[in-house]
Structures are given as C-alpha cells and as structure tokens.
Scaffold this motif. Structure first.
Motif, PDB file in Angstrom:
ATOM      1  N   ASP A 183       0.808  -1.218   0.000  1.00  0.00           N
ATOM      2  CA  ASP A 183       0.000   0.000   0.000  1.00  0.00           C
ATOM      3  C   ASP A 183       0.839   1.266   0.000  1.00  0.00           C
ATOM      4  O   ASP A 183       0.312   2.375   0.097  1.00  0.00           O
ATOM      5  CB  ASP A 183      -0.969   0.014   1.183  1.00  0.00           C
ATOM      6  N   SER A 184       2.149   1.118  -0.112  1.00  0.00           N
ATOM      7  CA  SER A 184       3.043   2.266  -0.244  1.00  0.00           C
ATOM      8  C   SER A 184       3.363   2.473  -1.722  1.00  0.00           C
ATOM      9  O   SER A 184       3.824   1.530  -2.379  1.00  0.00           O
ATOM     10  CB  SER A 184       4.338   2.024   0.534  1.00  0.00           C
ATOM     11  N   PRO A 185       3.138   3.656  -2.278  1.00  0.00           N
ATOM     12  CA  PRO A 185       3.444   3.872  -3.699  1.00  0.00           C
ATOM     13  C   PRO A 185       4.886   3.543  -4.067  1.00  0.00           C
ATOM     14  O   PRO A 185       5.144   2.984  -5.132  1.00  0.00           O
ATOM     15  CB  PRO A 185       3.141   5.362  -3.898  1.00  0.00           C
ATOM     16  N   ALA A 186       5.848   3.851  -3.179  1.00  0.00           N
ATOM     17  CA  ALA A 186       7.249   3.578  -3.480  1.00  0.00           C
ATOM     18  C   ALA A 186       7.513   2.074  -3.550  1.00  0.00           C
ATOM     19  O   ALA A 186       8.142   1.579  -4.490  1.00  0.00           O
ATOM     20  CB  ALA A 186       8.144   4.230  -2.424  1.00  0.00           C
ATOM     21  N   ALA A 187       7.027   1.336  -2.547  1.00  0.00           N
ATOM     22  CA  ALA A 187       7.227  -0.119  -2.540  1.00  0.00           C
ATOM     23  C   ALA A 187       6.464  -0.774  -3.687  1.00  0.00           C
ATOM     24  O   ALA A 187       6.951  -1.720  -4.317  1.00  0.00           O
ATOM     25  CB  ALA A 187       6.763  -0.695  -1.204  1.00  0.00           C
ATOM     26  N   PHE A 188       5.279  -0.243  -3.969  1.00  0.00           N
ATOM     27  CA  PHE A 188       4.476  -0.784  -5.065  1.00  0.00           C
ATOM     28  C   PHE A 188       5.191  -0.570  -6.399  1.00  0.00           C
ATOM     29  O   PHE A 188       5.234  -1.461  -7.254  1.00  0.00           O
ATOM     30  CB  PHE A 188       3.110  -0.102  -5.067  1.00  0.00           C
TER      31      PHE A 188
END
Length: 382
Positions: free
Chosen positions: A95-100
C-alpha cells in the motif's frame, strides 16, 4: 539443431511455459482496480506507477538472451517464473506507492526475461520440428491469460481477498513451471547469436508494428477493467470480464493460427486481423455495454495472430541473424505491453479514459496500413 527439441515432449513443455507466463501476467488484470483503490491515486499518478513495469522490462529484456546463453535457458525460465509469481502476491498487498513501484519494476523485469526466454525456446522447437508452431504456442499464452484473468475474477467474486486470489494463482503457476522443467531447453548452444542487437532495416519496421500490437494488449490488460468500471459502471469484482473475453477470443483464434496462416497467408492474417480489431475497438467505444463487450471480443479475434506473424517474419528475414532479430522484435514489441498502460493513464488524465481508448483504434489503423509491406519485405529482405 537437435531433432529431439522438436519432439512432442518439448512441444508440450513449451506450450506449458507459454500458458504459465500468460496465466501469471493476466492474473494481475483483475487486481489492478483494487491496487488503484488501495493506493488512492488518480489516473495520471497510477499510470506513472505502471510505467515501472515497462522500465523493468526495458532494462532486463536486452540481457535476456545473453543471460540464457550464460547460465542456461531452463534456469532463466524457472527463476523468472518463480519470481514473477512472488511479485504478483506482493502487488496484491503493498500500500506504499514507493514499494508498489519497486515491485512493479520487478514484475516487469520477470515478465520481460520470461517473454524473451519462452520465445527463444519456441523458435528452437519450431525449427527442430520443421513446421509452423509459433501461433499455437502463443495460443497457449492466451489460454493462460484467459484462465488467469477469469480465474482470479471468479475468486474475487466468491469473496476472496485480493491477496488470497493472488496467492492461489501464484501457487498454481509455480506448480506448472515444475511440470515443464524437464523439457525446457537447457542451453542455447544450437542457436545462432541471441544477444540483443538494435534492429536494422525491415527488422525495425517489424519491431515497430509488434510494439503497436502489444501496446494495445498492454492497455487491455491494465485498463479494460477500469474502462468498464468508469464508462459503463460495472462493479470492480466483475470488470475483469472485458479482458477475459479479449483473451478468450485471442486464444481460440491462435490455436488454429498456424492452419490459418497456411490457408490465408501471413499478409491476409495480419492486415485482415488489424481491420477486425479496429472495428472491435470502435464498437467498444460507441455501443452500450453488451456491444462494448462484443467489441472487446472482436479486438481479441483480430489481434490474435498479429504477433506470431511478425515473429515468424523476424525469423525468416535475412537482414540480421534469426535469433538476434527475434530478440530485437520481441524486446521492442513487448515494451508496448509495458509502456501501454502508462500511455493510456496519462492520455486519460489529459483527456478522458473514453478518449484515450480511441488512440488504440488509431494504432490498429496504422497496423492495417503497414502490415502488408512489413510481412512481404520481411520474407524477402536480403
């Protein structure tokens, strides 16, 4: 070329490899809308994230042939397949844009390497068997894509959470890879230079048309569900039906594509298919829901054999070594799958999702206009 590579066992393993990669890729399609909702991003921002898939493939695909020659094709196919499945599960929970975005990059890299690897195996098996097999192999990719999209959609309809549906799909994909292991080609010693070279002459035209075809396929993968949800107000748990129909139509026609090529010829198959896909995309844009779904189906029917025809032309041309030509056309072509979603996202942000889909119809018009020259020149180029 060892004649054993053309045996029924190697053909079955190749079909199973194509099925598995298509299955895993399309299992992502019904999860896209959930991911966008979870991340709470608008079309433009989400489209930018989806570009990470293309970036992952852009970096990995040019090295796929060299990697297969260095450590073995079988090893590449197995490692890429397992990592691809693991990335699918991760994309259902992050749910984190960076991790996604990072996981999308890994997902794209695995898809890119797997695509080049399976097409190299297909080229060797087809050459050893000395008969057309490419459309049939890609047909199993489409069967897998239909199974992945429809299967995950069904699991979501039954109330499973996205991560549960993704985990079920990943476990099945890893099991299928294990079944294919024994007859995946171990080394590429019998094939000419498979390292990436920038396409030259007619190969550049073939690569450009492959890019167009696969851009449309990529847009369907990531945006068809959002199109049904946004334009026709179909619920998220049912919106995957558009891609399911698209891939089912592709699968049905690809399974008989080798016979159609012998009967109609590659030129008619490519140009006529582009015209049919154009009609389908226009229907999807202009008709109510039932007509739109029929339009998605016709688009799948028309596009079904375009990529196999272009790949066959890449193998038969004489401007570049066959394996290197295939690697170049596949690499630049599959960038369309991976860059298409981002293109549609940004175009949708600037205009509307409805308007952005007209660009896909325009792409089919270009394919219809240039397809004849590409195929005929590809077969004749010195």
């Amino acid at each position: 070329m060892p004649t054993t590579f053309g045996s029924a066992a190697y053909q079955r393993a190749t079909r199973l490899t194509f099925f598995t990669l298509g299955f895993t890729m399309a299992a992502w399609a019904p999860l896209v809308a959930y991911a966008k909702q979870r991340l709470q991003l608008d079309d433009g921002a989400f489209g930018s994230l989806l570009l990470c898939i293309g970036l992952g493939s852009l970096i990995s695909m040019p090295f796929a042939g060299r990697l297969a020659q260095a450590i073995g094709l079988r090893c590449v196919l197995q490692v890429a397949g397992v990592a691809f499945s693991a990335a699918l599960v991760a994309l259902a929970v992050l749910d984190s844009p960076a991790a996604f975005g990072l996981m999308l990059f890994i997902f794209g890299a695995c898809l890119g390497v797997g695509d080049i690897g399976m097409n190299l195996q297909a080229a060797m098996v087809e050459k050893a068997a000395n008969k057309p097999l490419m459309s049939g192999f890609h047909g199993l990719f489409s069967v897998g894509a239909f199974a992945g999209a429809a299967g995950v959609t069904l699991l979501l309809k039954q109330g499973l959470a996205p991560v549960q549906a993704a985990l079920a799909a990943a476990l099945l994909a890893v099991t299928l890879l294990a079944l294919a292991y024994r007859n995946q080609i171990r080394r590429l010693d019998a094939l000419d230079d498979a390292t990436f070279q920038w396409p030259k002459g007619v190969v550049m035209l073939l690569a450009g048309l492959a890019f167009i075809c696969l851009l449309v396929e990529g847009a369907m993968l990531d945006w068809s569900a959002l199109y049904l949800n946004g334009v026709h107000r179909v619920s998220l748990d049912s919106a995957g039906i558009a891609y399911s129909l698209f891939t089912l139509a592709m699968a049905c026609v690809r399974l008989v594509g080798d016979r159609l090529a012998q009967w109609l010829g590659d030129t008619v198959l490519l140009v006529g298919g582009a015209a049919l896909a154009l009609i389908g995309l226009v229907m999807a844009q202009t008709l109510p829901l039932t007509g739109a779904l029929l339009g998605f189906t016709l688009a799948g029917l028309g596009l079904a054999n375009a990529v196999p025809v272009l790949f066959r032309a890449a193998l038969s041309q004489r401007r570049m070594p066959a394996a290197s030509s295939l690697s170049a056309v596949a690499t630049l072509g599959y960038l369309g799958v991976l860059l298409g979603p981002g293109f549609i996202g940004h175009l949708s942000q600037w205009t509307s999702l409805h308007s952005a889909f007209w660009a896909l119809a325009a792409a089919m018009l270009v394919l219809a206009l240039l397809g004849r020259a590409a195929v005929s020149t590809g077969h004749q180029a010195p």
